[in-house]
Design a protein around this motif. Structure first.
Motif, PDB file in Angstrom:
ATOM      1  N   ASP A 124       5.975  -5.733  39.148  1.00  0.00           N
ATOM      2  CA  ASP A 124       4.978  -5.233  38.197  1.00  0.00           C
ATOM      3  C   ASP A 124       3.692  -6.057  38.289  1.00  0.00           C
ATOM      4  O   ASP A 124       2.592  -5.498  38.383  1.00  0.00           O
ATOM      5  N   GLU A 125       3.829  -7.377  38.271  1.00  0.00           N
ATOM      6  CA  GLU A 125       2.656  -8.251  38.336  1.00  0.00           C
ATOM      7  C   GLU A 125       1.950  -8.127  39.688  1.00  0.00           C
ATOM      8  O   GLU A 125       0.717  -8.117  39.765  1.00  0.00           O
ATOM      9  N   LEU A 126       2.731  -8.003  40.748  1.00  0.00           N
ATOM     10  CA  LEU A 126       2.160  -7.850  42.083  1.00  0.00           C
ATOM     11  C   LEU A 126       1.327  -6.573  42.174  1.00  0.00           C
ATOM     12  O   LEU A 126       0.190  -6.599  42.651  1.00  0.00           O
ATOM     13  N   CYS A 127       1.865  -5.458  41.699  1.00  0.00           N
ATOM     14  CA  CYS A 127       1.132  -4.188  41.751  1.00  0.00           C
ATOM     15  C   CYS A 127      -0.146  -4.257  40.923  1.00  0.00           C
ATOM     16  O   CYS A 127      -1.178  -3.714  41.320  1.00  0.00           O
ATOM     17  N   GLN A 128      -0.074  -4.933  39.795  1.00  0.00           N
ATOM     18  CA  GLN A 128      -1.268  -5.115  38.971  1.00  0.00           C
ATOM     19  C   GLN A 128      -2.308  -5.953  39.723  1.00  0.00           C
ATOM     20  O   GLN A 128      -3.496  -5.635  39.717  1.00  0.00           O
ATOM     21  N   THR A 129      -1.875  -6.996  40.402  1.00  0.00           N
ATOM     22  CA  THR A 129      -2.768  -7.886  41.136  1.00  0.00           C
ATOM     23  C   THR A 129      -3.460  -7.158  42.294  1.00  0.00           C
ATOM     24  O   THR A 129      -4.654  -7.345  42.515  1.00  0.00           O
ATOM     25  N   ILE A 130      -2.713  -6.334  43.027  1.00  0.00           N
ATOM     26  CA  ILE A 130      -3.293  -5.657  44.191  1.00  0.00           C
ATOM     27  C   ILE A 130      -3.889  -4.302  43.822  1.00  0.00           C
ATOM     28  O   ILE A 130      -4.335  -3.567  44.697  1.00  0.00           O
ATOM     29  N   ASP A 131      -3.894  -3.975  42.523  1.00  0.00           N
ATOM     30  CA  ASP A 131      -4.480  -2.731  42.025  1.00  0.00           C
ATOM     31  C   ASP A 131      -3.798  -1.501  42.618  1.00  0.00           C
ATOM     32  O   ASP A 131      -4.460  -0.556  43.045  1.00  0.00           O
ATOM     33  N   LEU A 132      -2.476  -1.535  42.656  1.00  0.00           N
ATOM     34  CA  LEU A 132      -1.676  -0.397  43.105  1.00  0.00           C
ATOM     35  C   LEU A 132      -0.917   0.136  41.898  1.00  0.00           C
ATOM     36  O   LEU A 132      -0.063  -0.572  41.347  1.00  0.00           O
ATOM     37  N   PRO A 133      -1.235   1.357  41.447  1.00  0.00           N
ATOM     38  CA  PRO A 133      -0.499   1.895  40.297  1.00  0.00           C
ATOM     39  C   PRO A 133       1.005   1.913  40.580  1.00  0.00           C
ATOM     40  O   PRO A 133       1.428   2.226  41.689  1.00  0.00           O
TER      41      PRO A 133
END
Length: 164
Positions: A124-133
């Motif tokens: 979840d945090e990774l997707c938020q960081t890389i701006d991937l929904p």
């Protein structure tokens, strides 16, 4: 003389054990211990894939069981130990489904078939960081076409093709 015979017997026993072990390790079943995993998708994954194909049509290309490390790269980390740690965190993780732009193959959205909890908070945090929904589906949402479409549209709003 008996000491020499004892050493010779011990050497022969060692050589015999070594020879037997080598034959065992060279056995094809131990040298290549793999087989095709069947089924590739669990029934719930197959059901969701069919719904996704129906929901996104030609809007997105659906990739299945994509390794996170194939989509995400580790940025410059000044020291080796933290870099290896970052690589290791993504090397074993995977996205259940990845929606990509059909022309550029750019990832547009990741889909997971599990609810958020502490064990998957990193993704979840990774997707938020890389701006991937990231869409996390409940079993009910994964089986309901209208809920699935709503979740996708909320994560990636449809592009309107109206005139200016």
């Amino acid at each position: 003389m008996s000491f020499l015979a004892l050493v010779l017997v011990a050497f022969v026993c060692f050589a015999l054990v070594f020879f037997i072990k080598q034959r065992q390790y060279n056995h094809p079943a131990l040298r290549m211990p793999y087989r095709l995993q069947e089924p590739f998708f669990q029934p719930s994954e197959q059901e969701l894939l069919a719904l996704l194909q129906q929901a996104v049509g030609e809007r997105f290309l659906i990739l299945c069981k994509v390794r996170v490390a194939d989509v995400v790269e580790v940025t410059a980390v000044p020291r080796r130990a933290p870099w290896y740690q970052a690589v290791n965190r993504i090397s074993a993780a995977r996205f259940d489904f990845l929606l990509c732009d059909p022309q550029t193959l750019t990832p547009c959205c990741a889909i997971e078939m599990e609810q958020p909890d502490e064990s998957n908070a990193f993704v979840d945090e990774l997707c938020q960081t890389i701006d991937l929904p990231l869409i996390r589906l409940t079993p009910e949402t994964a089986r309901a076409y209208d809920r699935l479409c709503a979740a996708i549209d909320q994560a990636i709003p449809p592009i309107s093709h109206g005139s200016a």
